[in-house]
Design a protein around this motif. Structure first.
Motif, PDB file in Angstrom:
ATOM      1  N   GLY A  99     -14.669   0.769  13.117  1.00  0.00           N
ATOM      2  CA  GLY A  99     -13.421   1.061  12.632  1.00  0.00           C
ATOM      3  C   GLY A  99     -12.637   0.214  11.797  1.00  0.00           C
ATOM      4  O   GLY A  99     -11.446   0.899  11.127  1.00  0.00           O
ATOM      5  N   LEU A 100     -13.442  -0.403  10.974  1.00  0.00           N
ATOM      6  CA  LEU A 100     -13.002  -1.156   9.760  1.00  0.00           C
ATOM      7  C   LEU A 100     -13.493  -0.785   8.636  1.00  0.00           C
ATOM      8  O   LEU A 100     -14.504  -0.234   8.518  1.00  0.00           O
ATOM      9  CB  LEU A 100     -13.287  -2.808   9.900  1.00  0.00           C
ATOM     10  CG  LEU A 100     -13.106  -3.565  11.181  1.00  0.00           C
ATOM     11  CD1 LEU A 100     -13.629  -4.978  11.032  1.00  0.00           C
ATOM     12  CD2 LEU A 100     -11.279  -3.739  11.176  1.00  0.00           C
ATOM     13  N   PRO A 101     -12.352  -0.516   7.461  1.00  0.00           N
ATOM     14  CA  PRO A 101     -12.689  -0.062   6.158  1.00  0.00           C
ATOM     15  C   PRO A 101     -13.614  -1.023   5.301  1.00  0.00           C
ATOM     16  O   PRO A 101     -13.416  -1.978   5.504  1.00  0.00           O
ATOM     17  CB  PRO A 101     -11.358   0.408   5.556  1.00  0.00           C
ATOM     18  CG  PRO A 101     -10.552  -0.766   6.243  1.00  0.00           C
ATOM     19  CD  PRO A 101     -10.883  -0.772   7.816  1.00  0.00           C
ATOM     20  N   ARG A 102     -14.541  -0.162   4.639  1.00  0.00           N
ATOM     21  CA  ARG A 102     -15.462  -1.056   3.780  1.00  0.00           C
ATOM     22  C   ARG A 102     -14.227  -1.553   2.621  1.00  0.00           C
ATOM     23  O   ARG A 102     -13.548  -1.027   1.870  1.00  0.00           O
ATOM     24  CB  ARG A 102     -16.468  -0.273   3.254  1.00  0.00           C
ATOM     25  CG  ARG A 102     -17.482  -1.178   2.287  1.00  0.00           C
ATOM     26  CD  ARG A 102     -18.594  -0.411   1.475  1.00  0.00           C
ATOM     27  NE  ARG A 102     -18.088   0.460   0.734  1.00  0.00           N
ATOM     28  CZ  ARG A 102     -18.433   1.708   0.298  1.00  0.00           C
ATOM     29  NH1 ARG A 102     -19.405   2.249   1.244  1.00  0.00           N
ATOM     30  NH2 ARG A 102     -17.873   2.510  -0.652  1.00  0.00           N
ATOM     31  N   ARG A 103     -14.529  -3.048   2.293  1.00  0.00           N
ATOM     32  CA  ARG A 103     -13.461  -3.598   1.394  1.00  0.00           C
ATOM     33  C   ARG A 103     -14.315  -4.090   0.138  1.00  0.00           C
ATOM     34  O   ARG A 103     -13.996  -3.840  -0.907  1.00  0.00           O
ATOM     35  CB  ARG A 103     -13.012  -4.990   2.137  1.00  0.00           C
ATOM     36  CG  ARG A 103     -11.930  -5.729   1.192  1.00  0.00           C
ATOM     37  CD  ARG A 103     -11.534  -6.761   1.900  1.00  0.00           C
ATOM     38  NE  ARG A 103     -10.237  -7.524   1.354  1.00  0.00           N
ATOM     39  CZ  ARG A 103      -9.692  -8.552   1.819  1.00  0.00           C
ATOM     40  NH1 ARG A 103      -9.888  -9.243   2.772  1.00  0.00           N
ATOM     41  NH2 ARG A 103      -8.640  -8.995   0.869  1.00  0.00           N
ATOM     42  N   ASP A 104     -15.398  -4.489   0.258  1.00  0.00           N
ATOM     43  CA  ASP A 104     -16.066  -4.851  -0.866  1.00  0.00           C
ATOM     44  C   ASP A 104     -17.631  -4.915  -0.793  1.00  0.00           C
ATOM     45  O   ASP A 104     -18.143  -5.160   0.270  1.00  0.00           O
ATOM     46  CB  ASP A 104     -15.605  -6.370  -1.396  1.00  0.00           C
ATOM     47  CG  ASP A 104     -16.085  -6.860  -2.684  1.00  0.00           C
ATOM     48  OD1 ASP A 104     -16.250  -6.021  -3.499  1.00  0.00           O
ATOM     49  OD2 ASP A 104     -15.978  -8.010  -2.838  1.00  0.00           O
ATOM     50  N   VAL A 105     -18.344  -4.672  -2.010  1.00  0.00           N
ATOM     51  CA  VAL A 105     -19.806  -4.935  -1.991  1.00  0.00           C
ATOM     52  C   VAL A 105     -20.167  -5.638  -3.317  1.00  0.00           C
ATOM     53  O   VAL A 105     -19.750  -5.275  -4.189  1.00  0.00           O
ATOM     54  CB  VAL A 105     -20.467  -3.311  -2.102  1.00  0.00           C
ATOM     55  CG1 VAL A 105     -21.876  -3.383  -2.134  1.00  0.00           C
ATOM     56  CG2 VAL A 105     -19.792  -2.397  -1.231  1.00  0.00           C
ATOM     57  N   ARG A 106     -20.951  -6.849  -3.172  1.00  0.00           N
ATOM     58  CA  ARG A 106     -21.133  -7.407  -4.037  1.00  0.00           C
ATOM     59  C   ARG A 106     -22.860  -7.876  -4.170  1.00  0.00           C
ATOM     60  O   ARG A 106     -23.312  -8.111  -3.108  1.00  0.00           O
ATOM     61  CB  ARG A 106     -20.471  -8.805  -4.013  1.00  0.00           C
ATOM     62  CG  ARG A 106     -18.857  -8.852  -4.295  1.00  0.00           C
ATOM     63  CD  ARG A 106     -18.175 -10.186  -4.473  1.00  0.00           C
ATOM     64  NE  ARG A 106     -16.963  -9.788  -4.655  1.00  0.00           N
ATOM     65  CZ  ARG A 106     -16.352  -9.842  -6.056  1.00  0.00           C
ATOM     66  NH1 ARG A 106     -17.307 -10.440  -6.677  1.00  0.00           N
ATOM     67  NH2 ARG A 106     -15.155  -9.796  -6.524  1.00  0.00           N
ATOM     68  N   LEU A 107     -23.473  -8.274  -5.395  1.00  0.00           N
ATOM     69  CA  LEU A 107     -24.605  -8.915  -5.653  1.00  0.00           C
ATOM     70  C   LEU A 107     -24.426 -10.282  -5.420  1.00  0.00           C
ATOM     71  O   LEU A 107     -23.871 -11.001  -6.083  1.00  0.00           O
ATOM     72  CB  LEU A 107     -25.127  -8.183  -6.753  1.00  0.00           C
ATOM     73  CG  LEU A 107     -26.508  -8.777  -7.014  1.00  0.00           C
ATOM     74  CD1 LEU A 107     -27.599  -7.898  -6.146  1.00  0.00           C
ATOM     75  CD2 LEU A 107     -26.980  -8.363  -8.620  1.00  0.00           C
ATOM     76  N   ILE A 108     -25.483 -10.813  -4.544  1.00  0.00           N
ATOM     77  CA  ILE A 108     -25.602 -12.451  -4.466  1.00  0.00           C
ATOM     78  C   ILE A 108     -27.079 -12.395  -4.669  1.00  0.00           C
ATOM     79  O   ILE A 108     -27.907 -11.688  -4.713  1.00  0.00           O
ATOM     80  CB  ILE A 108     -24.787 -13.101  -3.199  1.00  0.00           C
ATOM     81  CG1 ILE A 108     -25.694 -12.589  -1.878  1.00  0.00           C
ATOM     82  CG2 ILE A 108     -23.523 -12.569  -3.206  1.00  0.00           C
ATOM     83  CD1 ILE A 108     -25.180 -13.152  -0.788  1.00  0.00           C
ATOM     84  N   GLN A 109     -27.271 -13.905  -4.637  1.00  0.00           N
ATOM     85  CA  GLN A 109     -28.659 -14.440  -4.528  1.00  0.00           C
ATOM     86  C   GLN A 109     -28.950 -14.985  -3.320  1.00  0.00           C
ATOM     87  O   GLN A 109     -28.212 -15.995  -2.789  1.00  0.00           O
ATOM     88  CB  GLN A 109     -28.927 -15.524  -5.724  1.00  0.00           C
ATOM     89  CG  GLN A 109     -29.001 -14.765  -7.088  1.00  0.00           C
ATOM     90  CD  GLN A 109     -30.065 -13.989  -7.633  1.00  0.00           C
ATOM     91  OE1 GLN A 109     -30.058 -12.628  -7.582  1.00  0.00           O
ATOM     92  NE2 GLN A 109     -31.313 -14.572  -7.368  1.00  0.00           N
ATOM     93  N   ALA A 110     -30.307 -14.647  -2.746  1.00  0.00           N
ATOM     94  CA  ALA A 110     -30.707 -15.416  -1.607  1.00  0.00           C
ATOM     95  C   ALA A 110     -31.950 -15.713  -1.889  1.00  0.00           C
ATOM     96  O   ALA A 110     -33.120 -14.995  -2.058  1.00  0.00           O
ATOM     97  CB  ALA A 110     -30.578 -14.620  -0.239  1.00  0.00           C
ATOM     98  N   LEU A 147     -29.721   0.171   0.449  1.00  0.00           N
ATOM     99  CA  LEU A 147     -28.345  -0.720   0.849  1.00  0.00           C
ATOM    100  C   LEU A 147     -27.738   0.386   1.827  1.00  0.00           C
ATOM    101  O   LEU A 147     -27.879   1.276   1.891  1.00  0.00           O
ATOM    102  CB  LEU A 147     -27.580  -0.736  -0.291  1.00  0.00           C
ATOM    103  CG  LEU A 147     -26.243  -1.468  -0.119  1.00  0.00           C
ATOM    104  CD1 LEU A 147     -26.435  -2.811   0.278  1.00  0.00           C
ATOM    105  CD2 LEU A 147     -25.120  -1.118  -1.325  1.00  0.00           C
ATOM    106  N   ALA A 148     -27.290  -0.618   2.951  1.00  0.00           N
ATOM    107  CA  ALA A 148     -26.709   0.027   4.020  1.00  0.00           C
ATOM    108  C   ALA A 148     -25.225  -0.401   3.935  1.00  0.00           C
ATOM    109  O   ALA A 148     -25.030  -1.561   4.013  1.00  0.00           O
ATOM    110  CB  ALA A 148     -27.180  -0.370   5.397  1.00  0.00           C
ATOM    111  N   ALA A 149     -24.244   0.615   3.476  1.00  0.00           N
ATOM    112  CA  ALA A 149     -22.838   0.247   3.216  1.00  0.00           C
ATOM    113  C   ALA A 149     -21.925   1.581   3.808  1.00  0.00           C
ATOM    114  O   ALA A 149     -21.423   2.044   2.961  1.00  0.00           O
ATOM    115  CB  ALA A 149     -22.755  -0.223   1.896  1.00  0.00           C
TER     116      ALA A 149
END
Length: 400
Positions: free
Chosen positions: A297-308, A289-291
């Motif tokens: 310059g934007l702070p990370r807000r959320d990391v979520r698992l989804i299905q693709a 994962l790259a996070a």
């Protein structure tokens, strides 16, 4: 009670969401309406009063309508073939009991269908042989709403005042659409709006049913997306209208964040909370994962698992408001790349320019409301999207 009649009983907040719904929809938009000739126009009203009267109106039975969708998001030079979503089309719309809805766009090369049962939205693009599904957020206040009482004028005004803290709101402007008296409302972001300039909603003055919607880009006086009702009737709709059957083998992407199934001894499996957070998502996907903590310059807000396509994927978001950036990460397909190129001869789709991302060749989609950059590196396909100019999206991609 039908899906449309529930306008009378839904919470005030959900009524106000109708005003801004065009911001999250698949297709939205309309041109500025002008009334003339013999078209009926309602009397002037304050916005809160117009919303209240529509919510308190006599219940409307199911709807059948003819619609026209126009899409000016993408330059015509990037389009190949007739695609109803990318190029616009005419079609039909129907609503039924239980918040059911069907929107169908028709073109020479195939149809695009969007169907909702009130809980899940399914979008099938026949020209791309692709199905997208997403669960709708449920209104937790619905169970406590009084079934026979619309929201009060005071509560509507209070929620409008809260909405006005972050959005510029027009009044209820009298107009006419599809032969019906209607009110038009315009909303625009006060800040963090990205490339979004404004959005409009036109609703039937007597029933509150949306008849037109519009999305405008910053600095553009013409809508970049337009969806308008050209003819409408209120009456029963056959249940078969809400059936959609994608072709067997169509690519399916589920955009709803997924939760692990938890099985306890002596009890059936149940769903746990959605999988979120960098560490939890990193352990649930079959790739690195790259996070980064910040992106352009934007702070990370959320990391979520989804299905693709029935495979685990990660959705990482940065920044706040419409000016934020989202990054979708998934394992690359068998050929190992999101290879750029033009559609095959006779096929519909986009012919996208290529862009170099730290040595990887990707594709870039530049639209009036935002930019998407897609590339593959190390067996991972990255899709960067945001309501930002191409330079910002490219910089974000290179920061991963």
């Amino acid at each position: 009670m039908t899906g449309v009649s529930s306008l009378r009983t839904m919470s005030t907040r959900r009524l106000l969401v109708l005003i801004a719904a065009v911001l999250g929809a698949i297709a939205g938009g309309t041109a500025i309406a002008t009334a003339g000739g013999d078209h009926p126009v309602p009397p002037p009203k304050p916005l809160a009063q117009a919303i209240h009267d529509a919510a308190a109106a006599r219940a409307v039975d199911r709807i059948t309508a003819r619609i026209k969708f126009t899409n000016h998001l993408i330059d015509s030079s990037s389009l190949q073939g007739a695609d109803p979503i990318l190029g616009g089309a005419t079609g039909r719309l129907g609503t039924g009991a239980g918040h059911r809805l069907r929107l169908e766009l028709q073109s020479d090369s195939g149809d695009a269908q969007s169907v909702s049962d009130g809980n899940t939205v399914t979008i099938y693009d026949a020209t791309m042989d692709t199905v997208y599904r997403v669960d709708l957020p449920q209104d937790r206040t619905a169970a406590t709403d009084h079934a026979d009482k619309p929201p009060t004028l005071a509560s509507i005004q209070a929620d409008l005042s809260k909405l006005a803290e972050h959005w510029n709101l027009s009044g209820a402007e009298p107009t006419s659409q599809a032969g019906r008296p209607a009110y038009r409302v315009q909303i625009s972001p006060k800040h963090d709006g990205g490339l979004l300039g404004a959005a409009q909603l036109v609703a039937d003055a007597n029933t509150g049913v949306p008849l037109r919607a519009a999305v405008y880009a910053t600095g553009n006086s013409s809508p970049v997306l337009e969806l308008k009702v050209t003819d409408i009737s209120y009456g029963k709709v056959d249940s078969s209208v809400f059936d959609v059957t994608p072709r067997a083998g169509a690519k399916v992407t589920d955009l709803t964040p997924k939760a692990k199934s938890v099985e306890e001894k002596g009890r059936p499996a149940h769903k746990a909370a959605p999988i979120t957070g960098e560490a939890a998502v990193a352990g649930a996907v079959p790739f690195t994962l790259a996070a980064p903590d910040k992106l352009v310059g934007l702070p990370r807000r959320d990391v979520r698992l989804i299905q693709a396509s029935d495979h685990p994927a990660a959705l990482v978001t940065y920044g706040a408001g419409l000016g934020g950036i989202a990054v979708l990460q998934q394992a690359a397909d068998a050929n190992g790349s999101a290879a750029p190129g033009k559609p095959k001869e006779g096929e519909s789709g986009l012919s996208l320019p290529t862009v170099s991302i730290n040595g990887a060749t990707g594709q870039e989609l530049d639209t009036a409301l935002g930019t998407m950059v897609r590339f593959t590196r190390g067996g991972v396909e990255y899709t960067v999207i945001g309501s930002v100019p191409p330079a910002a999206a490219e910089a974000a991609a290179r920061g991963l």
